[in-house]
Scaffold this motif. Structure first.
Motif, PDB file in Angstrom:
ATOM      1  N   VAL A 149      54.382  35.567 -66.083  1.00  0.00           N
ATOM      2  CA  VAL A 149      54.543  34.505 -64.975  1.00  0.00           C
ATOM      3  C   VAL A 149      55.917  34.350 -64.957  1.00  0.00           C
ATOM      4  N   ARG A 152      58.422  37.038 -63.816  1.00  0.00           N
ATOM      5  CA  ARG A 152      58.308  37.395 -62.245  1.00  0.00           C
ATOM      6  C   ARG A 152      58.955  36.224 -61.410  1.00  0.00           C
ATOM      7  N   ILE A 189      45.395  35.565 -61.813  1.00  0.00           N
ATOM      8  CA  ILE A 189      46.221  35.931 -60.856  1.00  0.00           C
ATOM      9  C   ILE A 189      47.465  36.796 -61.013  1.00  0.00           C
ATOM     10  N   CYS A 190      48.354  36.452 -61.817  1.00  0.00           N
ATOM     11  CA  CYS A 190      49.600  36.979 -62.079  1.00  0.00           C
ATOM     12  C   CYS A 190      49.233  38.033 -63.289  1.00  0.00           C
ATOM     13  N   PRO A 195      48.969  41.896 -59.094  1.00  0.00           N
ATOM     14  CA  PRO A 195      48.835  40.534 -59.099  1.00  0.00           C
ATOM     15  C   PRO A 195      48.448  40.134 -57.586  1.00  0.00           C
ATOM     16  N   CYS A 197      49.230  37.894 -55.399  1.00  0.00           N
ATOM     17  CA  CYS A 197      50.409  37.195 -55.103  1.00  0.00           C
ATOM     18  C   CYS A 197      49.910  36.228 -53.776  1.00  0.00           C
ATOM     19  N   CYS A 200      48.310  33.099 -55.165  1.00  0.00           N
ATOM     20  CA  CYS A 200      49.250  32.434 -56.255  1.00  0.00           C
ATOM     21  C   CYS A 200      49.987  31.019 -55.664  1.00  0.00           C
ATOM     22  N   ASN A 203      53.821  31.460 -54.941  1.00  0.00           N
ATOM     23  CA  ASN A 203      54.346  32.452 -53.994  1.00  0.00           C
ATOM     24  C   ASN A 203      55.233  32.248 -52.946  1.00  0.00           C
ATOM     25  N   CYS A 206      58.455  32.332 -55.490  1.00  0.00           N
ATOM     26  CA  CYS A 206      58.462  33.329 -56.514  1.00  0.00           C
ATOM     27  C   CYS A 206      59.517  34.430 -56.188  1.00  0.00           C
ATOM     28  N   GLY A 208      59.760  37.365 -57.713  1.00  0.00           N
ATOM     29  CA  GLY A 208      59.361  38.589 -58.212  1.00  0.00           C
ATOM     30  C   GLY A 208      58.120  39.007 -57.355  1.00  0.00           C
ATOM     31  N   ARG A 209      57.794  38.370 -56.341  1.00  0.00           N
ATOM     32  CA  ARG A 209      56.495  38.691 -55.753  1.00  0.00           C
ATOM     33  C   ARG A 209      56.881  39.907 -54.779  1.00  0.00           C
ATOM     34  N   PRO A 212      56.449  42.908 -58.067  1.00  0.00           N
ATOM     35  CA  PRO A 212      56.226  41.952 -59.318  1.00  0.00           C
ATOM     36  C   PRO A 212      56.218  42.769 -60.673  1.00  0.00           C
TER      37      PRO A 212
HETATM   38  S1  SF4 Z   1      53.711  35.072 -56.524  1.00  0.00           S
HETATM   39 FE1  SF4 Z   1      55.009  35.586 -58.388  1.00  0.00          FE
HETATM   40  S2  SF4 Z   1      54.161  34.461 -59.940  1.00  0.00           S
HETATM   41 FE2  SF4 Z   1      52.625  34.521 -58.301  1.00  0.00          FE
HETATM   42  S3  SF4 Z   1      51.233  36.104 -58.698  1.00  0.00           S
HETATM   43 FE3  SF4 Z   1      52.790  37.074 -57.534  1.00  0.00          FE
HETATM   44  S4  SF4 Z   1      54.538  37.956 -58.807  1.00  0.00           S
HETATM   45 FE4  SF4 Z   1      52.990  36.415 -59.923  1.00  0.00          FE
END
Ligand code: SF4
Length: 318
Positions: A149, A152, A189-190, A195, A197, A200, A203, A206, A208-209, A212
């Motif tokens: 987590v 990302r 979730i992640c 994942p 997202c 999440c 999100n 984030c 890395g969304r 990811p």
């Molecule tokens: S938004 Fe970021 S932390 Fe959330 S599930 Fe996606 S990659 Fe993971």
């Protein structure tokens, strides 16, 4: 006029969203989440290393604690008894370390990171989990799920930065629930692949969304193939097993090794154990096995044997 720190206020918002999500979606049913008993949390954490939470929660954790409700009970138990409670859970070194640890502590598990890490089988992660989940100390916990987590969320490529970011993101006002929330987010979730997202709570901020998997460190698993030749020696309706002293199933009872003789071949099966991919060949064996212990069917029910041996027993219909 004082200016607010934008990173701090972004963290505060994310921490709140995370806790709100946890309240609704967290795995509150897990039995070790509803105790602050240091010994119980420690047992759960050691069981959870390499084993899925639901499996531990359903079978092993309640059974183990019923037999050893306190650390003194565990310290007084024999290693054989402890290993038989661990039977089927794998990675038996964990059971041996837990037993050793109980003998060292006797009555009281240490209550701080430093002393906990001096115990056999307790590394930084386990010590931090005990300090956070049982003692509610403000310490960042980083397991595989949390690491994913954070990699990302902060868009990190280097694993060795994770602890630093975990510390800076830690919610000191509610660190226990913060750590549990991150753990559940990584588990539900992640997840490593695809994942979700959109569901999440992190999100919006984030990093890395969009991609990811770019921030997921893959650890190549190195499997080792191994072929075993084991003897089935039955006398007076008792089966011969020998205590293993090798790194494979150390301390557990196994069928004895034999030289393969084709005319005595009974069959073979495959079995996976930790990094090993085993091919197990079974042979009839006739001579009294030196150093073996002979078990009746009833005695085998409580003996410290591995799931591989259980599979072999089923195979030969013993
Ligand atoms: S938004 Fe970021 S932390 Fe959330 S599930 Fe996606 S990659 Fe993971």
């Amino acid at each position: 006029m004082s200016q607010s720190n934008p990173i701090k206020s972004e963290h505060l918002k994310a921490q709140k969203l995370l806790l709100d999500w946890f309240e609704k979606e967290g795995r509150h049913h897990l039995p070790w989440r509803n105790t602050r008993d240091v010994y119980r949390v420690l047992v759960s954490e050691i069981m959870l290393q390499q084993t899925q939470a639901e499996r531990v929660a359903k079978d092993y954790y309640p059974h183990f604690l019923k037999s050893y409700p306190t650390i003194s009970d565990l310290a007084k138990a024999s290693l054989d008894d402890v290993l038989s409670h661990w039977s089927g859970l794998g990675y038996y070194v964990r059971a041996r370390n837990l037993h050793k640890l109980a003998k060292i502590c006797q009555k009281r598990v240490p209550q701080n990171m430093q002393d906990l890490q001096k115990l056999p089988g307790v590394g930084r992660y386990t010590a931090s989990a005990v300090c956070s989940f049982a003692l509610e100390q403000s310490v960042a916990v980083v397991d595989t799920n949390i690491k994913r987590v954070l990699l990302r969320y902060f868009g990190l490529h280097e694993q060795n930065l994770v602890l630093e970011f975990a510390n800076s993101f830690l919610n000191h006002k509610d660190s226990r629930r913060h750590n549990l929330a991150l753990m559940d987010l990584g588990s539900l979730i992640c997840v490593p692949k695809n994942p979700t997202c959109k569901d999440c709570p992190l999100n919006i901020t984030c990093k890395g969304r969009e991609n990811p998997e770019l921030f997921t460190l893959k650890k190549p698993v190195q499997y080792e193939n191994m072929e075993l030749f084991l003897g089935v020696n039955i006398r007076n309706k008792k089966l011969a097993l020998v205590r293993s002293s090798s790194k494979l199933y150390n301390g557990l009872y196994l069928l004895p090794q034999v030289d393969p003789v084709e005319e005595n071949f009974l069959g073979s099966f495959k079995h996976s154990y930790t990094k090993y991919r085993l091919k197990v060949n079974l042979y009839k064996s006739f001579d009294l096995v030196k150093g073996a212990k002979y078990f009746t069917y009833e005695e085998l029910q409580d003996a410290p044997i591995s799931s591989m041996t259980k599979k072999a027993l089923k195979f030969i219909n013993f």
